[in-house]
Design a protein around this motif. Structure first.
Motif, PDB file in Angstrom:
ATOM      1  N   ARG A  43       0.832  -1.216   0.000  1.00 10.01           N
ATOM      2  CA  ARG A  43       0.000   0.000   0.000  1.00 10.01           C
ATOM      3  C   ARG A  43       0.864   1.263   0.000  1.00 10.01           C
ATOM      4  O   ARG A  43       0.352   2.357   0.224  1.00 10.01           O
ATOM      5  CB  ARG A  43      -0.921  -0.012   1.224  1.00 10.01           C
ATOM      6  N   ILE A  44       2.155   1.081  -0.239  1.00 12.90           N
ATOM      7  CA  ILE A  44       3.083   2.211  -0.204  1.00 12.90           C
ATOM      8  C   ILE A  44       3.741   2.361  -1.570  1.00 12.90           C
ATOM      9  O   ILE A  44       4.133   1.369  -2.185  1.00 12.90           O
ATOM     10  CB  ILE A  44       4.141   1.970   0.893  1.00 12.90           C
ATOM     11  N   VAL A  45       3.811   3.603  -2.062  1.00 17.57           N
ATOM     12  CA  VAL A  45       4.455   3.867  -3.350  1.00 17.57           C
ATOM     13  C   VAL A  45       5.518   4.946  -3.134  1.00 17.57           C
ATOM     14  O   VAL A  45       5.269   5.939  -2.447  1.00 17.57           O
ATOM     15  CB  VAL A  45       3.429   4.350  -4.407  1.00 17.57           C
ATOM     16  N   ASP A  49      -1.980  11.395  13.102  1.00 11.90           N
ATOM     17  CA  ASP A  49      -1.674  10.537  11.967  1.00 11.90           C
ATOM     18  C   ASP A  49      -2.935  10.375  11.136  1.00 11.90           C
ATOM     19  O   ASP A  49      -3.803   9.551  11.450  1.00 11.90           O
ATOM     20  CB  ASP A  49      -1.162   9.184  12.451  1.00 11.90           C
ATOM     21  N   ALA A  50      -3.030  11.192  10.083  1.00  7.71           N
ATOM     22  CA  ALA A  50      -4.246  11.198   9.273  1.00  7.71           C
ATOM     23  C   ALA A  50      -4.577   9.800   8.759  1.00  7.71           C
ATOM     24  O   ALA A  50      -5.737   9.390   8.738  1.00  7.71           O
ATOM     25  CB  ALA A  50      -4.081  12.167   8.109  1.00  7.71           C
ATOM     26  N   TYR A  51      -3.542   9.043   8.363  1.00 13.58           N
ATOM     27  CA  TYR A  51      -3.828   7.755   7.734  1.00 13.58           C
ATOM     28  C   TYR A  51      -4.503   6.783   8.709  1.00 13.58           C
ATOM     29  O   TYR A  51      -5.265   5.919   8.309  1.00 13.58           O
ATOM     30  CB  TYR A  51      -2.568   7.152   7.108  1.00 13.58           C
ATOM     31  N   LYS A  52      -4.220   6.974   9.998  1.00 11.75           N
ATOM     32  CA  LYS A  52      -4.860   6.076  10.975  1.00 11.75           C
ATOM     33  C   LYS A  52      -6.358   6.339  11.034  1.00 11.75           C
ATOM     34  O   LYS A  52      -7.167   5.420  11.124  1.00 11.75           O
ATOM     35  CB  LYS A  52      -4.223   6.240  12.353  1.00 11.75           C
ATOM     36  N   LEU A  61       1.087   6.820   1.057  1.00 11.10           N
ATOM     37  CA  LEU A  61       0.371   5.748   1.750  1.00 11.10           C
ATOM     38  C   LEU A  61      -1.009   5.699   1.101  1.00 11.10           C
ATOM     39  O   LEU A  61      -1.656   6.731   0.962  1.00 11.10           O
ATOM     40  CB  LEU A  61       0.237   6.075   3.249  1.00 11.10           C
ATOM     41  N   CYS A  62      -1.444   4.521   0.680  1.00 11.89           N
ATOM     42  CA  CYS A  62      -2.685   4.400  -0.091  1.00 11.89           C
ATOM     43  C   CYS A  62      -3.747   3.621   0.666  1.00 11.89           C
ATOM     44  O   CYS A  62      -3.424   2.720   1.444  1.00 11.89           O
ATOM     45  CB  CYS A  62      -2.422   3.690  -1.408  1.00 11.89           C
ATOM     46  N   TRP A  98      -8.197   7.018  -0.634  1.00 14.20           N
ATOM     47  CA  TRP A  98      -7.370   8.162  -0.199  1.00 14.20           C
ATOM     48  C   TRP A  98      -5.895   7.851  -0.393  1.00 14.20           C
ATOM     49  O   TRP A  98      -5.489   6.690  -0.487  1.00 14.20           O
ATOM     50  CB  TRP A  98      -7.640   8.489   1.273  1.00 14.20           C
ATOM     51  N   VAL A  99      -5.121   8.934  -0.454  1.00 14.06           N
ATOM     52  CA  VAL A  99      -3.659   8.829  -0.486  1.00 14.06           C
ATOM     53  C   VAL A  99      -3.111   9.884   0.466  1.00 14.06           C
ATOM     54  O   VAL A  99      -3.572  11.027   0.454  1.00 14.06           O
ATOM     55  CB  VAL A  99      -3.084   9.091  -1.899  1.00 14.06           C
TER      56      VAL A  99
END
Ligand SMILES: *Cc1c(COP(=O)(O)O)cnc(C)c1O
Length: 370
Positions: A88-90, A209-212, A242-243, A221-222
């Motif tokens: 999920r990571i680029v 931590d927005a992704y959490k 982070l995807c 979302w990315v």
């Protein structure tokens, strides 16, 4: 006609040029004197640690070979750090590269993109290149994020919502509760791109931590992060996305350049992400200096936006390009903002104490002439 312009897509012909900072080499050529304080591109004057430089040096021996197109080791180490699966990571050649990568994967002519203004130019320019329509919502008068207006704008079926927090150039940041409120209005038919280029500078209720939180949301979302700012690696060009899921990440892997991230940058990033002490240390020094600069500017009656990052946005009191030009003659480089209605505003990066002193002295000098 032989100049090739007839071949250029109309979207590209009409594209504004990105307002990039001046390099030190260009500065010396143009002004005939070395730049004393390069404060126009939000670089970290402390740079990376000795360990990172050593890692770049030792990876130099391998440059005969292509880097790993899958960036497997770096993705794995970031995955471990943020507790997400590496698929999920680029990785991108800077996060600006990832913005283009996302747009290539998603945007079609006529699509709508919503962002916030004043804004990081590439959020808009990259989208215009694909024939998208970009709608920009201004920050509130007190520099808060326009959460209500953003929620309303989502009714117009945008394909992408993209903005950075802290805002570049304003420096203000969205609070966790504003972020949660906004994201509760986003539906699955659009992509949310949250650009966190200055994440490491955040403190208080804007640090989360927005992704959490996004993990629990029901839309794609990315989240974009970079090694260019707090980690002091702007010249190495490396950032990561982070995807929301592996299929989205996989699409981005297809629209990026397979070898767009060079081996030296990967080595630097692996080492830098493993040594947050160096990074936090420079962030603390920069934050202290930021407040010192702000205090001085406020005493001199400049209007300065609140900042959670390594720069300050301020009203120069006249056409910012004129103001910035006068500072250049003092050997100080800042960024005049070229976006309506902020043409009197400029952004100054927090540098080393002596560079900041050069800026403040130049500022006094230029404003005394008013
Ligand atoms: C600096 C910056 C970036 C780009 O950083 P890279 O050097 O390309 O990783 C992205 N977004 C914002 C808002 C920035 O200020």
């Amino acid at each position: 006609m032989t100049d090739g312009t007839h071949l250029i897509r109309p979207e590209v012909q009409n594209l504004p040029t990105y307002n990039a900072g001046l390099s030190l080499e260009r500065f010396a050529c143009l002004y005939g004197t070395p730049c004393r304080a390069k404060l126009d591109s939000n670089e970290n004057p402390y740079g990376p640690s000795e360990r990172v430089i050593a890692a770049i040096r030792s990876s130099a021996a391998g440059v005969a070979f292509y880097p790993d197109a899958g960036n497997f080791i770096l993705r794995k180490s970031i995955g471990k750090k943020v507790n997400l699966a590496e698929d999920r990571i680029v990785i991108g050649n800077g996060s600006e590269d990832l913005i283009g990568t996302i747009y290539r994967a998603i945007l079609q002519p006529g699509d709508k993109v919503i962002t916030i203004c004043p804004s990081f130019g590439l959020h808009e320019i990259g989208a215009l290149a694909f024939g998208a329509q970009v709608q920009k919502l201004t920050l509130e008068d007190d520099w808060r994020f326009p959460v209500e207006r953003l929620c309303n704008s989502l009714k117009d079926a945008p394909k992408i919502l993209i903005f950075s927090s802290p805002s570049n150039p304003a420096g203000s940041a969205i609070t966790q509760s504003e972020f949660e409120y906004l994201t509760s209005s986003i539906g699955p038919e659009m992509l949310f791109v949250f650009d966190e280029a200055y994440f490491e500078f955040l403190t208080g209720d804007v640090r989360f931590d927005a992704y959490k939180w996004l993990e629990g949301c029901d839309f794609p979302w990315v989240s974009l992060r970079t090694l260019s700012k707090a980690y002091g690696l702007a010249g190495a060009r490396i950032g990561y996305a982070l995807c929301s899921d592996a299929r989205l990440a996989d699409a981005l892997m297809k629209t990026r350049n397979p070898f767009g991230v060079n081996a030296l940058a990967v080595a630097a990033a692996i080492e830098a992400l493993g040594d947050d002490d160096h990074m936090t240390n420079s962030v603390e020094r920069i934050t202290r200096e930021r407040e010192r600069i702000r205090d001085h500017m406020v005493t001199r009656e400049f209007e300065v936006a609140p900042s959670h990052a390594n720069f300050l946005f301020f009203n120069t009191g006249r056409k910012a390009t004129d103001f910035a030009e006068e500072l250049r003659h003092q050997g100080v480089l800042i960024k005049a903002w070229l976006e309506e209605p902020y043409l009197d505003w400029a952004r100054v990066t927090v540098g080393l104490p002596e560079q900041n002193d050069a800026f403040l002295t130049g500022l006094d000098h230029v404003s005394d002439q008013l």
